[in-house]
Design a protein around this motif. Structure first.
Motif, PDB file in Angstrom:
ATOM      1  N   LEU A  26       0.818  -1.183   0.076  1.00  0.00           N
ATOM      2  CA  LEU A  26      -0.194   0.120  -0.039  1.00  0.00           C
ATOM      3  C   LEU A  26       0.706   1.209   0.075  1.00  0.00           C
ATOM      4  N   LYS A  27       2.033   1.132   0.685  1.00  0.00           N
ATOM      5  CA  LYS A  27       2.859   2.374   0.920  1.00  0.00           C
ATOM      6  C   LYS A  27       3.699   2.554  -0.681  1.00  0.00           C
ATOM      7  N   ILE A  28       3.662   1.620  -1.055  1.00  0.00           N
ATOM      8  CA  ILE A  28       4.631   1.706  -2.307  1.00  0.00           C
ATOM      9  C   ILE A  28       3.817   2.236  -3.616  1.00  0.00           C
ATOM     10  N   SER A  29       2.328   1.603  -3.442  1.00  0.00           N
ATOM     11  CA  SER A  29       1.459   2.027  -4.558  1.00  0.00           C
ATOM     12  C   SER A  29       1.093   3.435  -4.588  1.00  0.00           C
ATOM     13  N   LYS A  30       1.224   4.126  -3.449  1.00  0.00           N
ATOM     14  CA  LYS A  30       1.009   5.495  -3.439  1.00  0.00           C
ATOM     15  C   LYS A  30       2.008   6.399  -3.881  1.00  0.00           C
ATOM     16  N   HIS A  31       3.263   5.632  -4.251  1.00  0.00           N
ATOM     17  CA  HIS A  31       4.048   6.849  -4.924  1.00  0.00           C
ATOM     18  C   HIS A  31       4.067   6.941  -6.596  1.00  0.00           C
ATOM     19  N   ASN A  32       4.371   7.959  -6.924  1.00  0.00           N
ATOM     20  CA  ASN A  32       4.484   8.359  -8.314  1.00  0.00           C
ATOM     21  C   ASN A  32       5.818   8.241  -9.054  1.00  0.00           C
ATOM     22  N   PHE A  33       5.994   7.064  -9.735  1.00  0.00           N
ATOM     23  CA  PHE A  33       7.210   7.178 -10.405  1.00  0.00           C
ATOM     24  C   PHE A  33       7.317   7.391 -11.859  1.00  0.00           C
ATOM     25  N   HIS A  34       8.343   8.174 -12.108  1.00  0.00           N
ATOM     26  CA  HIS A  34       8.398   8.723 -13.582  1.00  0.00           C
ATOM     27  C   HIS A  34       8.801   7.680 -14.506  1.00  0.00           C
TER      28      HIS A  34
END
Length: 66
Positions: A26-34
């Motif tokens: 859940l924490k990783i899925s909230k990050h926006n990766f370019h």
């Protein structure tokens, strides 16, 4: 002397790992990766220091005349 009941430890450890895995997902899925990162040119500005304009000689202790 009573013995320690370890029959529930496996279930507790497995549920802990499952909970940690879900939390990290859940924490990783909230990050926006370019997807396409662009390279930026980093130019360093040269700073003039007072000792660059002068000629200095450094004497090492072993090179001094005896």
């Amino acid at each position: 002397m009573p013995q320690l009941d370890t029959s529930t430890w496996l279930m507790m450890i497995m549920s802990m790992f499952l909970a940690l895995f879900i939390i990290f997902q859940l924490k990783i899925s909230k990050h926006n990766f370019h997807f396409n990162p662009e390279l930026t040119s980093t130019k360093t500005q040269k700073q003039n220091t007072p000792w660059e304009m002068k000629w200095t000689k450094i004497y090492l202790p072993l090179l001094l005349p005896q």
